[in-house]
Design an enzyme around this catalytic site. Structure first.
Site, PDB file in Angstrom:
ATOM      1  N   SER A  61      13.297 -21.586  26.764  1.00  0.00           N
ATOM      2  CA  SER A  61      11.943 -21.775  27.294  1.00  0.00           C
ATOM      3  C   SER A  61      10.915 -21.237  26.310  1.00  0.00           C
ATOM      4  O   SER A  61       9.743 -21.619  26.353  1.00  0.00           O
ATOM      5  CB  SER A  61      11.793 -21.079  28.653  1.00  0.00           C
ATOM      6  OG  SER A  61      12.250 -19.741  28.578  1.00  0.00           O
ATOM      7  N   GLU A 199      19.699 -23.159  38.738  1.00  0.00           N
ATOM      8  CA  GLU A 199      18.259 -23.440  38.651  1.00  0.00           C
ATOM      9  C   GLU A 199      17.874 -24.605  39.552  1.00  0.00           C
ATOM     10  O   GLU A 199      18.467 -25.699  39.482  1.00  0.00           O
ATOM     11  CB  GLU A 199      17.860 -23.751  37.197  1.00  0.00           C
ATOM     12  CG  GLU A 199      16.362 -24.074  37.071  1.00  0.00           C
ATOM     13  CD  GLU A 199      15.811 -24.042  35.659  1.00  0.00           C
ATOM     14  OE1 GLU A 199      16.549 -23.669  34.725  1.00  0.00           O
ATOM     15  OE2 GLU A 199      14.622 -24.389  35.495  1.00  0.00           O
TER      16      GLU A 199
END
Ligand code: KIV
Length: 296
Positions: A61, A199
Site C-alpha cells: 500500500s 481483507e
C-alpha cells in the site's frame, strides 16, 4: 486520578520483548488481540514502536500512500526494499513483515525465494507476506517457508489482483465466493503460513472461518472475530484525501494538520514574521568588525 491509555502503553513498552512467532501463537491461544499497522519509513516505524504495536507490515500500500502510484501494482521490489530498510531502522520490538510486490514472486518458486531473501537479508524483515491462496500462491508460500522464511498469507480482497476480482470490492459475499476464500485460507495454512490476513470479507464469513484455522488471523474489514486487526497507517491517521474504505476508522486528521502547519509557515515567511532573532546565530562584535574590514 485516572490513567490515560497512552500512559499505560508507554509504561508497558519500556520492558517490552521483541515479538516472535511463538509469542503471536501464544496471543492467539490466550485470546489477546494482535495489533498490526503498516509503516513505510523511519517516522511511521517509530510511531508503531512507541505505541506498542505487535506486528508492522511494510505494505505494498506504500505504493499509493508514500510513493504516489495509482495502485499497488506499479511499485518495484527495489522500492519496497528501500521502504522496508527505513522501517527496520525505526523498530526494536514489533515483528516486521515485508510485503512481496506484484511481479516479484509469481513467476517461479525460485523467484519467490530470491525475493523473500532480499527482504530478510537487505531489509532485516522477520517474515514476508504474499497475496492470494490459489495454487501458485500456495506453492510460493511453501517454497519460501521451506527456505526458512516465515510467510503471512492474504485472502479476500487482494489489491494486486483487484482487476481480476472485479475491482476493489468485498469478497466472499456469496456461498460460492465465501467457500473459495475458505479453501484458500485453509490451503495457505497447510502450506505453512504462520498467519493470514483477511481483507474485506463479511464478518459472519470470517467468524465461520476462524473455527477452522489454527494460525493467527489478522482482519481488515473482516469484522471482530479475527485474532487481530490491521489498518494502513495513513488511513488511521488521516494522512490522505477522502475517507477511504468503509472499514477505515480515523484516529487523527494529520493531513489537515500538515497543510495547516505548512500554510502557517508560508504565511509567516510572506509577512516576514519568520525568522525571529531566536531562530538565528550570533557572531561576536569584534569578529563582525573584522569581517567588515576584510570585505572593504
Ligand atoms: O499493503 C497493505 O497495506 C496490506 C494490508 C492492507 C494488509 O496488504
Amino acid at each position: 486520578m485516572s490513567t490515560h491509555p497512552s500512559q499505560i502503553a508507554a509504561s508497558a513498552i519500556v520492558d517490552r520483548l521483541p515479538v516472535t512467532l511463538p509469542r503471536l501463537a501464544e496471543m492467539k491461544r490466550l485470546g489477546e488481540a494482535i495489533v498490526m499497522v503498516t509503516a513505510y519509513d523511519f517516522p511511521s516505524a517509530r510511531a508503531a514502536e512507541e505505541a506498542g504495536v505487535d506486528v508492522v507490515l511494510v505494505g505494498d500500500s506504500g505504493a499509493m500512500t508514500v510513493l504516489g502510484y495509482p495502485s499497488t501494482v506499479e511499485v518495484s521490489l527495489d522500492e519496497m526494499i528501500m521502504l522496508a530498510r527505513a522501517t527496520r531502522r525505526g523498530l526494536r520490538t514489533p515483528f516486521l513483515v515485508g510485503d512481496l510486490p506484484f511481479g516479484s514472486y509469481e513467476i517461479s518458486d525460485e523467484q519467490a525465494i530470491a525475493t523473500a531473501l532480499r527482504f530478510v537479508k537487505e531489509a532485516g524483515c522477520d517474515a514476508v507476506k504474499l497475496e492470494g491462496g490459489g495454487e501458485t500462491s500456495c506453492s510460493r508460500a511453501r517454497a519460501i517457508v521451506g527456505a526458512g522464511i516465515p510467510v503471512m498469507g492474504h485472502v479476500g480482497l487482494t489489491p494486486q489482483t483487484a482487476t481480476a476480482l472485479g475491482g476493489y470490492r468485498a469478497q466472499g459475499r456469496s456461498a460460492a465466493g465465501a467457500a473459495r476464500v475458505a479453501a484458500e485460507a485453509i490451503a495457505l495454512q497447510a502450506a505453512g503460513c504462520f498467519s493470514i490476513v483477511f481483507e474485506a470479507i463479511p464478518s459472519d464469513v470470517a467468524g465461520l472461518l476462524m473455527e477452522r484455522l489454527e494460525i493467527p488471523v489478522i482482519g481488515i474489514g473482516a469484522g471482530p472475530a479475527t485474532d487481530g486487526q490491521v489498518l494502513v497507517f495513513h488511513d488511521l491517521l488521516g494522512i490522505r484525501e477522502g475517507l477511504g474504505a468503509r472499514f477505515v476508522k480515523r484516529y487523527a486528521s494529520l493531513q489537515d494538520e500538515m497543510v495547516a502547519g505548512v500554510a502557517a509557515f508560508a504565511g509567516d515567511v510572506r509577512t516576514r514574521r519568520y525568522p525571529q532573532p531566536e531562530h538565528g546565530y550570533s557572531i561576536d562584535g569584534r569578529e563582525l568588525a573584522g569581517l567588515r574590514e576584510r570585505l572593504t
